[in-house]
Scaffold this active site. Structure first.
Site, PDB file in Angstrom:
ATOM      1  N   CYS A 102      41.624 -29.493  47.083  1.00 49.83           N
ATOM      2  CA  CYS A 102      40.256 -29.043  47.343  1.00 49.83           C
ATOM      3  C   CYS A 102      39.360 -29.071  46.103  1.00 49.83           C
ATOM      4  O   CYS A 102      38.140 -29.023  46.236  1.00 49.83           O
ATOM      5  CB  CYS A 102      40.264 -27.632  47.925  1.00 49.83           C
ATOM      6  N   CYS A 138      39.730 -22.365  45.065  1.00 49.24           N
ATOM      7  CA  CYS A 138      41.174 -22.261  45.223  1.00 49.24           C
ATOM      8  C   CYS A 138      41.701 -23.646  45.568  1.00 49.24           C
ATOM      9  O   CYS A 138      40.964 -24.500  46.050  1.00 49.24           O
ATOM     10  CB  CYS A 138      41.543 -21.254  46.307  1.00 49.24           C
ATOM     11  N   HIS A 151      33.720 -27.772  54.650  1.00 49.60           N
ATOM     12  CA  HIS A 151      34.443 -28.042  53.407  1.00 49.60           C
ATOM     13  C   HIS A 151      35.021 -29.460  53.453  1.00 49.60           C
ATOM     14  O   HIS A 151      36.151 -29.661  53.872  1.00 49.60           O
ATOM     15  CB  HIS A 151      35.545 -26.986  53.273  1.00 49.60           C
TER      16      HIS A 151
END
Length: 403
Positions: free
Chosen positions: A91, A389, A359
């Site tokens: 991510c 994160c 996202h």
């Protein structure tokens, strides 16, 4: 070391990450090329000055594989002498691309870079590239692997966050994102996506649900309860790692977790001489970057230790930061960040986040850096920190100062 500056930052709108999403017809290559072309045209950029394209994308298979960064260069109006580097820090891939580029500039390895990322989640399914940490028993069992949703619920249980707190954060994210769009706060950075005929496909984040309220969220069942308690029973694995917990409280669902979407973002980074040579004005200085490894089971706590690290490395205090962008992978991630640093919510994700807008894995890190810069400029504030994160237990962060 040489200072690294942000000269421009742009992103596409986020499209729903499914077959009926507006960007589903667009490949990752083409969306990446669109971003590159916009950076070139907006800045009248001589792309021969670009040392490298560093591009994040998480699921590097099929049409998102084969060093997508280089393919994007060839599909764009960039000069063919610009090479490409595709990277994957899950991510944080888009942020890590920016951080690597900044540190290359700071170390003197070229005048300018373009960095960012892309993810077309409607076309290339998340997880379709496989992951040894999840499927190879020699590491999965040893590390007490559980899926991210279970990890988010562990955070909620460990740090005392209940369903109401998570849902309240989600409602606020939707509210803030709606206001940001209404007031045109993203206008400087958004580039519409057009088809081959030049017709606009999407010019606005389409995942948002502004009508979301506590009542509507209360009807949603916890998304990870069955996989935790029934089959395959990940709660038992988690409790082996955290035996002090009596049980895992499952509070996360689709409404207080990040949305699956398509999107891309790019950042133009260079030294002072680059701006002077090509008549470009820097918008921000990249003051510090950091990354860290964390507990791979709870997995998503990385924003806390990486923020501690970046502050320590840069000689700063949390009070020196005016605004924060903390990726809303799950509500508990942001709640834990605010709890750990005693930061008021009015300084965190002030224009909403991934719960509201989605996202796009490989692009989000670059997107939130751009959102942070836009908001610093809008409000006249000076310093911001962006952090995410990261799957398998990592964290990444960037501190920028407005010029």
């Amino acid at each position: 070391m040489t200072d690294a500056y942000i000269y421009d930052t742009i992103r596409t709108p986020r499209g729903k990450g499914r077959a009926d999403g507006s960007l589903h017809e667009v490949t990752a290559m083409r969306l990446s090329a669109l971003v590159l072309n916009q950076l070139k045209s907006r800045n009248d950029l001589d792309t021969r000055a670009i040392e490298d394209l560093i591009w994040g994308n998480v699921t590097q298979v099929g049409e998102q594989g084969g060093c997508l960064a280089r393919t994007a260069v060839l599909a764009s109006d960039f000069d063919e002498q610009v090479p490409g580097l595709a990277i994957n820090r899950f991510c944080a891939s888009g942020m890590e691309a920016v951080n690597i580029a900044a540190n290359q500039v700071r170390g003197g390895a070229g005048m300018a870079y373009v960095a960012g990322g892309v993810e077309m989640m409607s076309r290339v399914a998340m997880g379709s590239d496989g992951a040894a940490v999840a499927v190879d028993p020699s590491v999965a069992m040893e590390q007490y692997f559980v899926p991210q949703g279970i990890a988010a619920d562990i955070i909620a249980t460990e740090y005392g966050f209940n369903r109401q707190m998570a849902d309240e954060l989600a409602v606020e994210s939707q509210k803030r994102a709606a206001i940001a769009w209404q007031e045109g706060r993203f206008a400087r950075s958004i580039v519409p996506v057009t088809d081959i005929n030049g017709l606009t496909i999407l010019d606005r984040d389409e995942y948002m649900r502004p009508s979301t309220d506590m009542d509507s969220l209360s009807t949603l069942k916890p998304a990870f309860k069955d996989m935790g308690e029934v089959m395959p029973g990940f709660d038992k694995i988690a409790l082996m790692k955290y035996p002090h917990l009596e049980r895992i409280e499952h509070i996360h669902h689709a409404g207080n977790s990040s949305g699956i979407v398509d999107g891309a973002a790019g950042v133009l980074i260079g030294n002072k001489e680059f701006g002077e040579k090509y008549g470009l004005k820097p918008r921000a200085r990249i003051r510090a970057t950091a990354k860290i490894g964390t507990d791979p089971t709870i997995m998503l706590t990385g924003p806390v230790p990486v923020t501690e690290k970046i502050l320590r490395d840069s000689g700063m205090q949390i009070s020196d930061i005016d605004l924060f962008e903390v990726n809303e992978a799950f509500a508990a991630v942001v709640l834990r960040f605010m709890q750990a640093f005693n930061v008021d919510s009015d300084r965190v994700n002030v224009n909403g986040g991934a719960i509201a807008m989605g996202h796009p894995l490989g692009a989000t890190g670059a997107m939130i850096i751009g959102t942070l810069l836009d908001e610093l400029e809008r409000t006249g504030k000076g310093t911001g920190l962006a952090t995410l994160c990261v799957a398998s237990g990592m964290g990444a962060a960037t501190i920028i100062e407005r010029v």
